[in-house]
Design an enzyme around this catalytic site. Structure first.
Site, PDB file in Angstrom:
ATOM      1  N   ASN A  59      -1.482   2.212 -11.155  1.00  0.00           N
ATOM      2  CA  ASN A  59      -1.811   3.123 -10.061  1.00  0.00           C
ATOM      3  C   ASN A  59      -0.852   4.307 -10.068  1.00  0.00           C
ATOM      4  OD1 ASN A  59      -3.013   3.660  -7.203  1.00  0.00           O
ATOM      5  ND2 ASN A  59      -0.796   3.738  -6.909  1.00  0.00           N
ATOM      6  N   GLU A  60      -1.389   5.501 -10.274  1.00  0.00           N
ATOM      7  CA  GLU A  60      -0.648   6.756 -10.103  1.00  0.00           C
ATOM      8  C   GLU A  60       0.654   6.825 -10.908  1.00  0.00           C
ATOM      9  OE1 GLU A  60      -0.077   8.057  -6.110  1.00  0.00           O
ATOM     10  OE2 GLU A  60      -2.212   8.005  -5.621  1.00  0.00           O
ATOM     11  N   GLU A  65      -5.306  -0.283   1.816  1.00  0.00           N
ATOM     12  CA  GLU A  65      -3.888  -0.418   1.508  1.00  0.00           C
ATOM     13  C   GLU A  65      -3.158  -0.732   2.794  1.00  0.00           C
ATOM     14  OE1 GLU A  65      -0.173   1.598  -0.868  1.00  0.00           O
ATOM     15  OE2 GLU A  65      -1.994   2.776  -0.611  1.00  0.00           O
ATOM     16  N   CYS A  92       0.072   2.868  -3.805  1.00  0.00           N
ATOM     17  CA  CYS A  92       1.516   2.786  -4.050  1.00  0.00           C
ATOM     18  C   CYS A  92       2.059   1.388  -3.788  1.00  0.00           C
ATOM     19  CB  CYS A  92       2.252   3.804  -3.168  1.00  0.00           C
ATOM     20  SG  CYS A  92       1.958   5.514  -3.651  1.00  0.00           S
TER      21      CYS A  92
END
Length: 828
Positions: A380-381, A52, A248
């Site tokens: 994602n999340e 990331e 994120c």
């Protein structure tokens, strides 16, 4: 237990454990192995890496570009302190950054207008540009001039004092149309504080854009390539997959799309089509982590890197539900369909033939062969379980209809447990999703305690992709806890198909998150203790688990002990009048913050400071910016504090019994977006009480924690909120093991983690019918719990030796160590 220090001595080529002076007795264990048994198969892709662009992992990191803000696109949309001149310094003349119809292209909107004569300097990232004597560096710039005779352009590499590090380049810009000009430096001297100096001569107006300096010595020698030392450290892990472009970073941003006919809009979510094609035509964008991302390292480069290191590419695309604390979902059906189509186009870009639309674009970039994409993550999340899954289902249906062989990965949110986690698992299970992505960052003791996390998972349900995990520091003790946890991952390889530590990279001058696996600056890189553990496991996986059992560690009950803490979660808070007293009323600690906060030690997160006689954490986005004070040996104490919520989405996070030997307890008031409160933690990481208590902004609360032996009472404004007795009588199990078989060599790989201060004298029994060669190779990581690898010293590094073994033998595993023994079958 007393601290035991062990020294390793090589005696006649054999590794022998020798106690240092004053050493205590060893702790005895047994390890029984069934070499003929066959447990879960382990895929070659089980362990991978998670990339990331956080901590300047891309620009200024893995992406080898040496110029910062090369196209003058930095903006306050990226960072409040940014301007288009960030990274640059003028050397005279009239310089201004403009955005008009004379731009290089629609997405590269800013350019530099230079009133001649004038120049400017770029110092890259960190303290300057790293230049190595004898190496070559490629310079390029897009330029145009209004002078019919052309404009001279002088380009130099200097140190801060202006001394040349290489012979100057002399170029001549001709014509008023954008043209790329290039040249190559060969460095005469080395410097870690180099500067790129660009000077235009004559008169008139010169326009510049995409000012670039690249080392020729990139990974695999690729143009627009990767920094070699960082790429090589990743390659040395032998990862089975590369997950990209992030966590994120994927599903955050102020909006998800734009009208294709409109101007480029800043701060949009990460979208793969923005990142391919000629680099001067790629967008730049605000990064979720607070800086600008150039997209010079884009999807093509990620696919290429995965191929270069023999890893499976595993991209993740947004599902139009934000995560990472933003918790928003789009209801625009047109936008949703466009993103679904973008995902289908991504698969075509990776795998399509050269006569397909997106396969042709891949071929035009230099890779006519497919990249063989097999796995794809969607989302994602996300904390909005139902909203996410409704959109995930739309993506999944479209992908399966056109590409039925692609494995589509769902997720379970940002936590290892909780209502959102349970709901997402329920939805994934009911829908028959193949793989579910789990993420969690917890204390080292959580990892020690949860070695058996996956023992009880449904063997017929979705498999697990442990896409992000790490214990919360970079000390060797953290790496030991992670190693102990990884023995459980391998034991459950029939459930856990994929696993990747995160984050992968951190520039030491741009740290948004820690821990991190690989650290670097502009001239050096080094693996953390966790890197050494990951490398040991990833390069010695084996093909299947071999059944084995080990005895446990004896323990005695002990009272709850520890220091105190203050923290928050996505909330700005003020704390005051902290007091700790003994059971008989003696004052142990007091701080009314009438002076400084010198009694408190932080973990590097958040913005703490004394304001108006209170200790204020002012960052309403920080997650667990923990500060601690006091004696880790305190027992039978009362801890009181006045707490005020200033702003943000939650309430107070009050840690107590912080001692480094077990999980602290957390009193979480107004958690889960101020919908629930709970107290949890302790050596077994349990929830002892929860209810629907919420916290009001601006109101001051009197909070009190009473600890007596193993009993805790919690009070709000003098009223008992909850009480409990933690019956746990032992610390987390520090001795963990797993055994695997390497089918190619026939080796039994015995993997033992001893995460304690005592040596582990272990009787290893392979059964009476097993015959192994008398010497086994041992690979050992050993050190002190607080050891940290740095640029200048790496105390945690593997060492190899030989160990004498047989069908039944005794071996002493050093304290605080990870040991891999390769036992060779005598019959092969």
């Amino acid at each position: 237990m007393s601290r035991v220090v062990m020294a390793a001595a090589l005696v006649a080529g054999l590794l022998v454990a020798v106690p240092a002076s004053g050493a205590a007795a060893d702790t005895d264990y047994t390890l029984t192995i069934d070499p003929s048994g066959k447990g879960a198969s382990i895929e070659d892709t089980m362990y991978g890496v998670f990339f990331e662009d956080i901590n300047r992992a891309a620009d200024g990191g893995l992406y080898a570009e040496l110029v910062q803000n090369r196209s003058f696109e930095y903006s306050t949309a990226d960072n409040a302190g940014y301007t288009p001149f960030t990274g640059w310094a003028p050397t005279g003349g009239a310089l201004d950054v403009v955005n008009d119809d004379g731009r290089l292209n629609e997405r590269n909107r800013n350019y530099l207008r230079v009133g001649l004569p004038a120049g400017l300097i770029n110092a890259g990232y960190n303290s300057g540009i790293n230049v190595e004597k004898g190496k070559r560096y490629d310079f390029s710039v897009w330029a145009r001039t209004d002078q019919a005779a052309g404009t001279p352009l002088e380009v130099g590499l200097t140190d801060p004092a202006g001394e040349d590090l290489a012979a100057e380049l002399r170029l001549r810009v001709r014509g008023d149309g954008w043209t790329r000009y290039t040249g190559t430096f060969k460095a005469r001297e080395s410097s870690t504080t180099g500067r790129l100096l660009v000077t235009g001569g004559g008169t008139g107006t010169l326009r510049l854009d995409e000012v670039s300096l690249f080392p020729q010595d990139t990974f695999k020698g690729r143009s627009n390539g990767l920094r070699r030392d960082l790429a090589e450290k990743i390659a040395a892990l032998e990862p089975g997959f590369v997950r990209f472009p992030g966590g994120c970073l994927v599903n955050t941003g102020s909006h998800y799309g734009y009208d294709e006919s409109s101007n480029w809009e800043r701060k949009r979510s990460y979208q793969w089509k923005d990142t391919i094609g000629p680099v001067e035509q790629r967008a730049t964008n605000a990064n979720f982590w607070g800086y600008n991302q150039s997209y010079g390292l884009g999807y093509y480069e990620y696919f290429q890197f995965s191929e270069d290191i023999g890893a499976m590419p595993l991209p993740v695309v947004p599902a139009l539900v934000t995560g990472c604390g933003q918790n928003r979902a789009t209801d625009d059906p047109v936008l949703l369909q466009r993103h679904i189509q973008d995902t289908l186009d991504l698969i075509e870009f990776a795998n399509g033939p050269v006569d397909s639309t997106w396969g042709r674009k891949r071929a035009e970039m230099g890779h006519p062969r497919p990249f063989n994409l097999t796995h794809l993550g969607v989302g994602n999340e996300e904390n909005l379980a139902d909203e996410f899954f409704e959109r995930f289902t739309r993506f999944r249906a479209a992908i399966e209809a056109r590409y039925p062989d692609i494995t589509i990965i769902g997720n379970s949110g940002p936590d290892d447990t909780g209502a959102n986690f349970d709901r997402l698992w329920q939805l994934n299970r009911e829908a028959g999703v193949d793989v579910v992505d789990e993420h969690y960052y917890n204390s080292p003791n959580w990892f020690l305690e949860n070695n058996d996390r996956y023992d009880g998972y449904d063997r017929t349900g979705p498999k697990v992709f442990l896409g992000e995990y790490a214990s919360q520091d970079n000390r060797f003790y953290n790496a030991l806890a992670e190693a102990a946890f990884m023995t459980g991952l391998e034991r459950n390889a029939d459930v856990v198909e994929l696993a990747s530590y995160a984050p992968l990279l951190s520039n030491e001058d741009y740290v948004q998150w820690r821990p991190d696996m690989i650290w670097f600056n502009n001239h050096a890189s080094w693996g953390s203790a966790s890197y050494e553990v990951q490398k040991l496991f990833m390069t010695n996986v084996g093909d299947h688990v071999v059944p084995s059992t080990a005895s446990g560690t004896p323990w005695s009950p002990s009272p709850i002990t520890g220091a105190i803490g203050l923290s928050s979660w996505a909330t700005s808070v003020a704390y005051d009048d902290v007091e700790v007293t003994s059971a008989d009323g003696r004052e142990l600690f007091a701080d009314d913050f009438s002076g400084d906060a010198g009694n408190w030690t932080g973990n590097g997160y958040g913005r703490w400071g004394v304001q108006d006689g209170a200790y204020v954490q002012s960052d309403a986005t920080a997650t667990n910016p923990l500060v601690t004070a006091g004696d880790p040996g305190w027992s039978d104490f009362t801890f009181s504090v006045k707490a005020t919520k200033l702003s943000g989405s939650e309430g107070f996070l009050i840690p107590f019994a912080v001692n480094g030997a077990g999980n602290p307890y957390f009193w979480n008031l107004g958690g889960w977006n101020n919908t629930r409160s709970a107290v949890d933690g302790g050596n077994q990481s349990r929830v002892f009480h929860s209810d629907n208590t919420t916290i009001e902004t601006g109101r001051t609360y009197d909070l009190r924690v009473e600890v007596r032996d193993r009993t805790v009472k919690l009070f709000i404004d003098g009223r008992l909120w909850a009480g409990f007795t933690d019956e746990a009588s032992q610390a987390p199990e520090p001795f963990r093991q797993v055994v695997t078989r390497d089918e190619r060599t026939g080796d039994l790989v015995v993997k033992v983690v001893n995460a304690q201060a005592d040596a582990a004298r272990t009787r290893v029994d392979l059964g009476r019918d097993t015959r192994v060669l008398p010497l086994a190779e041992a690979t050992v990581l050993e050190g002190l719990p607080d050891d940290v690898n740095t640029e200048h010293t790496q105390p945690i590094r593997t060492r190899k030796a030989q160990v004498r073994v047989s069908g039944s033998f005794t071996h002493t595993f050093p304290p605080h160590s990870v040991t891999f023994l390769r036992l060779k079958d005598k019959r092969r």
